[in-house]
Design a protein around this motif. Structure first.
Motif, PDB file in Angstrom:
ATOM      1  N   ALA A  35       0.845  -1.185   0.000  1.00  0.00           N
ATOM      2  CA  ALA A  35       0.000   0.000   0.000  1.00  0.00           C
ATOM      3  C   ALA A  35       0.887   1.244   0.000  1.00  0.00           C
ATOM      4  CB  ALA A  35      -0.905  -0.004   1.226  1.00  0.00           C
ATOM      5  N   GLN A  36       0.622   2.152  -0.886  1.00  0.00           N
ATOM      6  CA  GLN A  36       1.337   3.428  -0.944  1.00  0.00           C
ATOM      7  C   GLN A  36       0.303   4.538  -0.853  1.00  0.00           C
ATOM      8  OE1 GLN A  36       4.785   3.728  -1.209  1.00  0.00           O
ATOM      9  NE2 GLN A  36       4.739   1.518  -0.929  1.00  0.00           N
ATOM     10  N   MET A  37       0.623   5.601  -0.126  1.00  0.00           N
ATOM     11  CA  MET A  37      -0.297   6.720  -0.054  1.00  0.00           C
ATOM     12  C   MET A  37      -0.276   7.443  -1.401  1.00  0.00           C
ATOM     13  SD  MET A  37      -0.686   9.822   2.688  1.00  0.00           S
ATOM     14  CE  MET A  37       0.717  10.761   2.121  1.00  0.00           C
ATOM     15  N   ILE A  38      -1.459   7.647  -1.982  1.00  0.00           N
ATOM     16  CA  ILE A  38      -1.531   8.300  -3.290  1.00  0.00           C
ATOM     17  C   ILE A  38      -2.201   9.668  -3.234  1.00  0.00           C
ATOM     18  CG2 ILE A  38      -1.400   6.195  -4.654  1.00  0.00           C
ATOM     19  CD1 ILE A  38      -4.464   6.249  -4.878  1.00  0.00           C
ATOM     20  N   ALA A  39      -2.901   9.963  -2.129  1.00  0.00           N
ATOM     21  CA  ALA A  39      -3.552  11.265  -2.006  1.00  0.00           C
ATOM     22  C   ALA A  39      -3.799  11.558  -0.535  1.00  0.00           C
ATOM     23  CB  ALA A  39      -4.870  11.288  -2.774  1.00  0.00           C
ATOM     24  N   SER A  40      -3.833  12.839  -0.208  1.00  0.00           N
ATOM     25  CA  SER A  40      -4.142  13.241   1.158  1.00  0.00           C
ATOM     26  C   SER A  40      -4.845  14.586   1.153  1.00  0.00           C
ATOM     27  CB  SER A  40      -2.867  13.325   2.001  1.00  0.00           C
ATOM     28  OG  SER A  40      -2.003  14.302   1.485  1.00  0.00           O
ATOM     29  N   THR A  41      -5.732  14.754   2.134  1.00  0.00           N
ATOM     30  CA  THR A  41      -6.416  16.027   2.329  1.00  0.00           C
ATOM     31  C   THR A  41      -6.325  16.339   3.809  1.00  0.00           C
ATOM     32  OG1 THR A  41      -7.964  15.501   0.557  1.00  0.00           O
ATOM     33  CG2 THR A  41      -8.581  17.283   2.044  1.00  0.00           C
ATOM     34  N   PRO A  42      -5.634  17.393   4.183  1.00  0.00           N
ATOM     35  CA  PRO A  42      -4.899  18.336   3.354  1.00  0.00           C
ATOM     36  C   PRO A  42      -3.652  17.694   2.740  1.00  0.00           C
ATOM     37  CG  PRO A  42      -4.662  18.896   5.687  1.00  0.00           C
ATOM     38  CD  PRO A  42      -5.588  17.742   5.609  1.00  0.00           C
ATOM     39  N   ALA A  43      -3.185  18.305   1.683  1.00  0.00           N
ATOM     40  CA  ALA A  43      -2.030  17.783   0.948  1.00  0.00           C
ATOM     41  C   ALA A  43      -0.728  18.087   1.689  1.00  0.00           C
ATOM     42  CB  ALA A  43      -1.987  18.398  -0.446  1.00  0.00           C
ATOM     43  N   LYS A  44       0.297  17.316   1.339  1.00  0.00           N
ATOM     44  CA  LYS A  44       1.634  17.517   1.898  1.00  0.00           C
ATOM     45  C   LYS A  44       2.105  18.936   1.592  1.00  0.00           C
ATOM     46  CE  LYS A  44       6.339  15.759   1.506  1.00  0.00           C
ATOM     47  NZ  LYS A  44       7.222  14.812   0.831  1.00  0.00           N
ATOM     48  N   ASP A  45       2.649  19.612   2.595  1.00  0.00           N
ATOM     49  CA  ASP A  45       3.216  20.964   2.497  1.00  0.00           C
ATOM     50  C   ASP A  45       2.195  22.045   2.131  1.00  0.00           C
ATOM     51  OD1 ASP A  45       5.775  20.011   3.164  1.00  0.00           O
ATOM     52  OD2 ASP A  45       6.208  19.540   1.066  1.00  0.00           O
TER      53      ASP A  45
END
Length: 185
Positions: free
Chosen positions: A25-35
């Motif tokens: 499993a790899q992280m492909i999206a996040s909310t909020p986004a990195k940086d």
């Protein structure tokens, strides 16, 4: 011919069990986004991965600049997505999202990333301590904690090279046997 097939089968048996370990499993999206720098404080953190997560072994936490955890409900897991709902409003400042997940293949993946809240309606941040993820730069990359990609590529190349050598040896032995039979009276 039987020896050649046995050698080829032995090589495949050695190489094939390693193939499933490459798919983690790899992280492909996040909310909020990195940086990201947000003008409105989020009320939840959502992380999306490439594989379905094991709900019993998924941890997502949010920490402030002083490395204090922000109160939140346990992460809600929906297939390959984990959502951390915050139970306390955020103030201005930097935050660290840290995660440790186990996908259904049993492989653990962990990482962290930063985002900043800079909401003009909120009071200014009192501390501007930069929070570095533990483990150095590699720990901040999504999906870190597993086997490095370079090592996987090297293992794959070595496997292909071994298969090519085995094929060469099999074909050479076959040619020699054919040549010996042809030279007999």
């Amino acid at each position: 011919m039987k020896k050649a097939l046995a050698a080829l089968a032995a090589i495949l048996v050695v190489l094939l069990p390693a193939a499933p370990a490459w798919a983690h499993a790899q992280m492909i999206a996040s909310t909020p986004a990195k940086d990201a720098t947000l003008t409105t404080a989020p009320t939840a953190i959502t992380l999306k991965f490439t594989e379905r997560l094991n709900p019993g072994f998924t941890t997502i936490v949010l920490s402030d600049a002083a490395r204090q955890r922000i109160p939140a409900a346990p992460p809600a897991i929906d297939s390959a997505t984990g959502t951390l709902t915050l139970t306390q409003p955020l103030t201005n400042g930097p935050y660290t999202v840290a995660y440790r997940v186990v996908s259904v293949d049993g492989h653990t993946v962990q990482g962290s990333y930063l985002f900043t809240v800079a909401d003009p309606a909120l009071p200014a941040a009192t501390a501007t301590v930069a929070v570095a993820p533990s483990g150095g730069a590699a720990a901040s990359e999504p999906g870190s904690g597993g086997v490095p990609t370079g090592a996987l590529i090297g293992l794959g190349a070595a496997g292909v090279a071994l298969a090519a050598i085995a094929l060469f040896l099999v074909l050479s032995a076959r040619r020699r046997a054919t040549a010996q039979r042809a030279s007999r009276p």
